[in-house]
Design a protein around this motif. Structure first.
Motif, PDB file in Angstrom:
ATOM      1  N   SER A   2      41.922  36.914  41.577  1.00 54.32           N
ATOM      2  CA  SER A   2      41.257  38.453  41.444  1.00 54.32           C
ATOM      3  C   SER A   2      41.360  39.153  42.693  1.00 54.32           C
ATOM      4  O   SER A   2      40.460  40.047  43.194  1.00 54.32           O
ATOM      5  N   LEU A   4      38.361  38.761  44.614  1.00 54.30           N
ATOM      6  CA  LEU A   4      36.719  39.112  45.250  1.00 54.30           C
ATOM      7  C   LEU A   4      35.120  38.750  45.595  1.00 54.30           C
ATOM      8  O   LEU A   4      34.968  38.498  46.415  1.00 54.30           O
ATOM      9  N   LYS A   5      36.425  37.575  46.199  1.00 53.40           N
ATOM     10  CA  LYS A   5      35.487  36.692  46.405  1.00 53.40           C
ATOM     11  C   LYS A   5      34.134  35.989  46.067  1.00 53.40           C
ATOM     12  O   LYS A   5      32.730  36.099  47.031  1.00 53.40           O
ATOM     13  N   ASP A   6      33.668  36.324  44.775  1.00 52.91           N
ATOM     14  CA  ASP A   6      32.484  36.082  44.084  1.00 52.91           C
ATOM     15  C   ASP A   6      32.390  35.337  43.223  1.00 52.91           C
ATOM     16  O   ASP A   6      33.625  35.950  41.908  1.00 52.91           O
ATOM     17  N   PRO A   7      31.488  34.669  43.062  1.00 49.45           N
ATOM     18  CA  PRO A   7      31.344  33.333  41.597  1.00 49.45           C
ATOM     19  C   PRO A   7      30.446  34.490  40.781  1.00 49.45           C
ATOM     20  O   PRO A   7      31.517  33.304  39.393  1.00 49.45           O
ATOM     21  N   ARG A   8      30.554  35.772  40.335  1.00 48.23           N
ATOM     22  CA  ARG A   8      29.711  36.656  39.487  1.00 48.23           C
ATOM     23  C   ARG A   8      31.628  37.183  38.637  1.00 48.23           C
ATOM     24  O   ARG A   8      31.414  36.702  36.932  1.00 48.23           O
ATOM     25  N   VAL A   9      32.727  36.303  39.188  1.00 47.33           N
ATOM     26  CA  VAL A   9      33.717  36.910  38.141  1.00 47.33           C
ATOM     27  C   VAL A   9      34.378  35.442  37.276  1.00 47.33           C
ATOM     28  O   VAL A   9      33.984  35.657  36.443  1.00 47.33           O
ATOM     29  N   ASN A  87      40.182  32.148  43.960  1.00 46.43           N
ATOM     30  CA  ASN A  87      40.093  31.119  45.226  1.00 46.43           C
ATOM     31  C   ASN A  87      39.216  30.340  45.353  1.00 46.43           C
ATOM     32  O   ASN A  87      38.254  30.354  44.826  1.00 46.43           O
ATOM     33  N   ALA A  89      37.321  29.974  47.263  1.00 44.79           N
ATOM     34  CA  ALA A  89      35.589  30.400  47.740  1.00 44.79           C
ATOM     35  C   ALA A  89      34.928  31.228  46.262  1.00 44.79           C
ATOM     36  O   ALA A  89      33.764  31.463  46.547  1.00 44.79           O
ATOM     37  N   GLU A  90      35.429  31.168  45.290  1.00 41.01           N
ATOM     38  CA  GLU A  90      34.841  31.974  43.651  1.00 41.01           C
ATOM     39  C   GLU A  90      34.685  31.126  43.284  1.00 41.01           C
ATOM     40  O   GLU A  90      33.734  31.198  41.740  1.00 41.01           O
ATOM     41  N   PRO A  92      31.302  28.134  43.147  1.00 41.58           N
ATOM     42  CA  PRO A  92      30.447  27.479  43.744  1.00 41.58           C
ATOM     43  C   PRO A  92      30.377  26.212  43.933  1.00 41.58           C
ATOM     44  O   PRO A  92      30.938  25.453  43.374  1.00 41.58           O
TER      45      PRO A  92
END
Length: 123
Positions: A2, A4-9, A87, A89-90, A92
């Protein structure tokens, strides 16, 4: 990936998995209801129920329960495939990412057990 490096994904994917879990449970419950409806009809009006109707409600309920089990397994598989695209980073730190998948697999196993019990009880 993805990217995005965002855990919301991850959380969105987990919500989707849990929505499929609810769908699986609803299909299993509906299948059980359909299967038992044949017994209820035969208890309420034994003179008006045909053997073919009893067989039909049994197999129709059986099919719905099986569909619920298959959807639980398949949604768990899809979730596992999706997790591989994320990734590090995604994720938590310390978050159990596989619990939803384990619940879905447990629902599928219990649904298959219900099918076995209903099938054995039928004959």
């Amino acid at each position: 990936m993805s990217g995005l490096k965002d855990p919301r994904v991850l959380f969105a994917a987990e919500r989707t998995l849990l929505a499929w879990n609810r769908t699986s449970l609803a299909l299993i419950a509906f299948g059980f209801l359909v299967e038992r409806a044949g017994l209820l009809l035969s208890a309420l009006a034994p003179d008006h129920v045909h053997a073919s109707g009893m067989v039909l409600t049994f197999w129709l309920g059986f099919a719905f329960i099986l569909l619920g089990a298959v959807s639980a397994i398949y949604s768990s598989r899809q979730y596992a495939v999706f997790l591989k695209t994320l990734n590090p980073a995604e994720f938590p730190e310390g978050y159990g990412i596989r619990w939803g998948m384990l619940v879905n697999v447990a629902v599928a196993i219990l649904a298959l057990g219900l099918i076995v019990v209903l099938y054995i009880g039928r004959f």
